[in-house]
Scaffold this motif. Structure first.
Motif, PDB file in Angstrom:
ATOM      1  N   CYS A   1      14.333  11.412  -9.641  1.00  0.00           N
ATOM      2  CA  CYS A   1      15.877  11.390  -9.462  1.00  0.00           C
ATOM      3  C   CYS A   1      16.191  12.330  -8.734  1.00  0.00           C
ATOM      4  CB  CYS A   1      16.256  11.490 -10.968  1.00  0.00           C
ATOM      5  SG  CYS A   1      15.985  10.191 -12.050  1.00  0.00           S
ATOM      6  N   GLU A   2      15.442  13.535  -8.452  1.00  0.00           N
ATOM      7  CA  GLU A   2      15.812  14.772  -7.693  1.00  0.00           C
ATOM      8  C   GLU A   2      15.614  14.365  -6.229  1.00  0.00           C
ATOM      9  OE1 GLU A   2      14.545  19.297  -6.744  1.00  0.00           O
ATOM     10  OE2 GLU A   2      13.653  18.182  -8.234  1.00  0.00           O
ATOM     11  N   ASP A   3      14.517  13.438  -5.853  1.00  0.00           N
ATOM     12  CA  ASP A   3      14.253  12.998  -4.717  1.00  0.00           C
ATOM     13  C   ASP A   3      15.172  11.917  -4.126  1.00  0.00           C
ATOM     14  OD1 ASP A   3      11.969  14.484  -4.515  1.00  0.00           O
ATOM     15  OD2 ASP A   3      10.606  13.252  -4.954  1.00  0.00           O
ATOM     16  N   ILE A   4      15.650  11.204  -4.695  1.00  0.00           N
ATOM     17  CA  ILE A   4      16.631   9.961  -4.603  1.00  0.00           C
ATOM     18  C   ILE A   4      18.035  10.676  -4.524  1.00  0.00           C
ATOM     19  CG2 ILE A   4      14.958   8.207  -4.929  1.00  0.00           C
ATOM     20  CD1 ILE A   4      16.576   7.712  -7.553  1.00  0.00           C
ATOM     21  N   GLY A   5      18.273  11.634  -5.143  1.00  0.00           N
ATOM     22  CA  GLY A   5      19.393  12.435  -5.329  1.00  0.00           C
ATOM     23  C   GLY A   5      20.450  11.794  -6.235  1.00  0.00           C
TER      24      GLY A   5
ATOM     25  N   LYS B   1       0.857  -1.162   0.156  1.00  0.00           N
ATOM     26  CA  LYS B   1      -0.134  -0.091   0.056  1.00  0.00           C
ATOM     27  C   LYS B   1       0.831   1.140  -0.070  1.00  0.00           C
ATOM     28  CE  LYS B   1      -3.700   2.501   2.699  1.00  0.00           C
ATOM     29  NZ  LYS B   1      -4.379   2.189   3.863  1.00  0.00           N
ATOM     30  N   ARG B   2       1.597   1.108   0.925  1.00  0.00           N
ATOM     31  CA  ARG B   2       2.781   2.452   0.927  1.00  0.00           C
ATOM     32  C   ARG B   2       3.675   2.337  -0.395  1.00  0.00           C
ATOM     33  NH1 ARG B   2       4.482   1.769   5.964  1.00  0.00           N
ATOM     34  NH2 ARG B   2       6.253   0.388   5.238  1.00  0.00           N
ATOM     35  N   CYS B   3       3.765   1.297  -1.068  1.00  0.00           N
ATOM     36  CA  CYS B   3       4.605   1.493  -2.336  1.00  0.00           C
ATOM     37  C   CYS B   3       3.555   2.044  -3.441  1.00  0.00           C
ATOM     38  CB  CYS B   3       4.927  -0.038  -2.688  1.00  0.00           C
ATOM     39  SG  CYS B   3       6.078   0.165  -4.149  1.00  0.00           S
ATOM     40  N   LEU B   4       2.468   1.796  -3.497  1.00  0.00           N
ATOM     41  CA  LEU B   4       1.616   2.130  -4.383  1.00  0.00           C
ATOM     42  C   LEU B   4       1.379   3.520  -4.128  1.00  0.00           C
ATOM     43  CD1 LEU B   4      -0.314   1.233  -6.450  1.00  0.00           C
ATOM     44  CD2 LEU B   4      -2.325   0.976  -4.891  1.00  0.00           C
ATOM     45  N   GLU B   5       1.091   4.033  -3.001  1.00  0.00           N
ATOM     46  CA  GLU B   5       1.121   5.635  -2.574  1.00  0.00           C
ATOM     47  C   GLU B   5       2.186   6.403  -3.069  1.00  0.00           C
ATOM     48  OE1 GLU B   5       0.542   5.838   1.460  1.00  0.00           O
ATOM     49  OE2 GLU B   5      -1.695   5.167   1.253  1.00  0.00           O
ATOM     50  N   TRP B   6       3.344   5.705  -3.093  1.00  0.00           N
ATOM     51  CA  TRP B   6       4.622   6.245  -3.206  1.00  0.00           C
ATOM     52  C   TRP B   6       4.648   6.632  -4.989  1.00  0.00           C
ATOM     53  CZ3 TRP B   6       9.930   3.198  -3.719  1.00  0.00           C
ATOM     54  CH2 TRP B   6      10.882   4.550  -3.873  1.00  0.00           C
ATOM     55  N   PHE B   7       4.087   5.560  -5.597  1.00  0.00           N
ATOM     56  CA  PHE B   7       4.258   5.761  -7.222  1.00  0.00           C
ATOM     57  C   PHE B   7       3.486   6.781  -7.737  1.00  0.00           C
ATOM     58  CE2 PHE B   7       2.013   4.397 -11.045  1.00  0.00           C
ATOM     59  CZ  PHE B   7       2.887   4.214 -11.969  1.00  0.00           C
ATOM     60  N   TYR B   8       2.371   6.799  -6.978  1.00  0.00           N
ATOM     61  CA  TYR B   8       1.359   8.054  -7.423  1.00  0.00           C
ATOM     62  C   TYR B   8       1.850   9.201  -7.146  1.00  0.00           C
ATOM     63  CZ  TYR B   8      -2.209   4.534  -9.262  1.00  0.00           C
ATOM     64  OH  TYR B   8      -2.721   3.552 -10.086  1.00  0.00           O
ATOM     65  N   GLU B   9       2.711   9.552  -6.275  1.00  0.00           N
ATOM     66  CA  GLU B   9       3.254  10.459  -6.082  1.00  0.00           C
ATOM     67  C   GLU B   9       4.014  11.128  -7.298  1.00  0.00           C
ATOM     68  OE1 GLU B   9       6.011  10.539  -2.676  1.00  0.00           O
ATOM     69  OE2 GLU B   9       4.531  10.070  -1.368  1.00  0.00           O
ATOM     70  N   TYR B  10       4.481  10.345  -8.178  1.00  0.00           N
ATOM     71  CA  TYR B  10       5.211  10.686  -9.415  1.00  0.00           C
ATOM     72  C   TYR B  10       4.263  10.499 -10.775  1.00  0.00           C
ATOM     73  CZ  TYR B  10       9.073  10.336  -6.050  1.00  0.00           C
ATOM     74  OH  TYR B  10       9.732  10.310  -4.845  1.00  0.00           O
ATOM     75  N   ALA B  11       3.393   9.649 -10.393  1.00  0.00           N
ATOM     76  CA  ALA B  11       2.694   9.398 -11.406  1.00  0.00           C
ATOM     77  C   ALA B  11       1.399  10.072 -11.730  1.00  0.00           C
ATOM     78  CB  ALA B  11       2.202   7.841 -11.649  1.00  0.00           C
TER      79      ALA B  11
END
Length: 390
Positions: free
Chosen positions: A183-187, A158-168
Motif C-alpha cells: 500500500c505504501e508503494d502504490i500510494g 515473469k515480471r509479475c511473479l517477481e513483483w509478487f515475491y517482493e512483498y511475499a
C-alpha cells in the motif's frame, strides 16, 4: 607536202620538250647539251626529296606515338572517372597524381578537345562504409529502444511473479506486513476503498492476504506487472464504484471478504467499518445509522441485513417518509410463503417422516434468516423518529 608536214610536226614536238625541260629547270631555255646535266640534277632532286620524305616519315611516326600516348592517358582518365563514380577508388594521393598528370597533358597543345569537367568526388569506400555503419547503428538503437519500450509496456507473467515475491518474501502469500509495504508503494492507505476494489478484482478470499494464485489472476486481468502500472490503474479501479451494478457486486463481496471464514455473520465492529467505507460518502443518513448500531443490542449482522441496508440507502428518502413498515413485513412473509409452498410440494411427494422432519427444520431456519433484515431496519426507523421528536 608530206615532207613539210613531217618537219613541222618534228619542230612542234621539240618545242614541247624544251618547254617541259624549262619548267623543270630554272625557268630559262637550256640547250640540248645540258640535257644530261639537268637529268642528273633531277636525279639529285629525287634523292633530296626522298631524304626529306624519310625525315617527314620519322616526324609522322613521332606524332603517331605521341597521339597513342595521349589516347592512352585519355582512356585512363575515363576509366578513373568510371571507377570514381562506382566508388571503387581507394588512394586519394594516386587520384591527385593521375589528375595532375592529365591536367598537364590537357594544358599542352597536343589535346584537340577539351576534357569533361571533373565531378565532385564521392567519399571513399572506407568513409562510405563508416557512414552506412553509423546510420545502421542509429537505426538499430532506435529500433532497440522502441522494442524495449514495447516489451516494458506489454504484460509479463515473469515480471509479475517477481513483483509478487517482493512483498511475499519466501512465502506464497502476501501477509499483513507485505500488504502495508504494498500500500505504501502504490500510494494508498490500507483503509482506502480502492484496496477493496482491488481485492474484488483479484477475488481475494481473506482480508489482508493475497495468495499467489489470486495475485497472478487479478493482475493479469488488470495487465499490471509493476508498481507504476498499478498506480496508473487506480483511477480505473475507482470508476467501478460509480457504476450501480458493479458497486452492488463490490458491496456483496465485501461481506464475505471481511467476515471470518468459520462464521456466517459479520461482527458489528467490522460491519460498521465496512459500511462506513462503502456508504459513508454516498449515504447522508449513514452517520445516524452508525449511531444506531453503536447503541443497539446487535453484535453481528448477517448477509440479508447487510444487503437490505444497501437497498434501504438507495430507495428510502432522507426523511424516511416513503418507508413502509408493513411493506417490509410483507416482503418477509412473501418470501417465506414462496419457500413454504415449495416445501409443501416436496412433502406431498415424499413418504418419509425423516425427510419431512428435515424440511421442517430447514423451513424454520429460513424464517429466522429472513426476519432479522426488516427488523433491523424497523428498529432503526423507530429510533430515528423518536430522536427527531425528542
Amino acid at each position: 607536202m608530206k615532207g613539210q608536214d613531217r618537219s613541222v610536226w618534228g619542230a612542234w614536238r621539240w618545242r614541247q620538250r624544251w618547254a617541259v625541260a624549262g619548267r623543270a629547270g630554272d625557268g630559262g631555255v637550256a640547250p640540248a647539251g645540258r640535257g644530261r646535266e639537268r637529268a642528273s640534277e633531277r636525279g639529285t632532286g629525287v634523292r633530296i626529296s626522298k631524304g626529306l620524305s624519310g625525315a617527314g616519315g620519322s616526324v609522322r611516326k613521332a606524332d603517331f606515338q605521341l597521339n597513342s600516348h595521349l589516347s592512352t592517358l585519355a582512356n585512363i582518365h575515363k576509366i578513373y572517372h568510371t571507377l570514381n563514380k562506382l566508388n571503387l577508388t581507394e588512394d586519394i594521393g594516386q587520384d591527385d597524381h593521375q589528375t595532375g598528370s592529365l591536367r598537364s597533358c590537357s594544358s599542352s597543345d597536343c589535346f584537340n578537345k577539351v576534357m569533361p569537367p571533373r565531378k565532385k568526388r564521392r567519399p571513399a569506400s572506407g568513409d562510405d562504409l563508416s557512414a552506412k555503419k553509423s546510420r545502421h547503428d542509429s537505426m538499430y538503437r532506435k529500433y532497440d529502444s522502441t522494442r524495449i519500450k514495447t516489451e516494458e509496456e506489454a504484460f509479463s507473467s515473469k515480471r509479475c511473479l517477481e513483483w509478487f515475491y517482493e512483498y511475499a518474501g519466501t512465502d506464497d502469500v502476501v501477509g499483513p506486513e507485505g500488504m502495508e509495504k504494498f500500500c505504501e508503494d502504490i500510494g494508498v492507505e490500507p483503509e482506502n476503498v480502492v484496496m477493496l476494489v482491488l481485492a474484488w478484482k483479484l477475488d481475494a478470499q481473506s482480508m489482508g492476504y493475497f495468495t499467489l494464485q489470486e495475485w497472478l489472476k487479478g493482475m493479469t486481468s488488470l495487465q499490471c506487472d509493476t508498481t507504476e502500472k498499478l498506480r496508473n490503474t487506480l483511477d480505473y479501479l475507482r470508476s467501478f464504484l460509480n457504476d450501480s451494478t458493479n458497486f452492488k457486486l463490490i458491496y456483496r463481496y465485501a461481506f464475505d471478504f471481511a467476515r471470518e471464514k468459520d462464521q456466517r455473520s459479520l461482527d458489528i465492529n467490522t460491519a460498521k467499518c465496512m459500511l462506513g467505507l462503502l456508504l459513508g460518502k454516498i449515504w447522508p443518513l449513514f452517520p445516524v445509522f452508525h449511531q444506531f448500531l453503536e447503541q443497539s443490542k446487535y453484535k453481528v449482522i448477517n448477509k440479508d441485513q447487510w444487503c437490505n441496508v444497501l437497498e434501504f440507502s438507495r430507495t428510502i428518502n432522507l426523511d424516511l417518509s416513503n418507508y413502509d413498515e408493513d411493506g417490509a413485513c410483507k416482503y418477509c412473509r412473501y418470501h417465506s410463503a414462496i419457500h413454504v409452498h415449495f416445501y409443501i410440494i416436496l412433502i406431498g411427494k415424499s413418504l418419509s417422516y425423516i425427510i419431512l422432519l428435515l424440511l421442517l427444520l430447514l423451513l424454520l431456519l429460513l424464517f429466522l434468516s429472513f426476519s432479522p433484515g426488516p427488523v433491523l431496519l424497523d428498529e432503526f426507523v423507530e429510533w430515528y423518529k423518536d430522536k427527531q421528536m425528542s
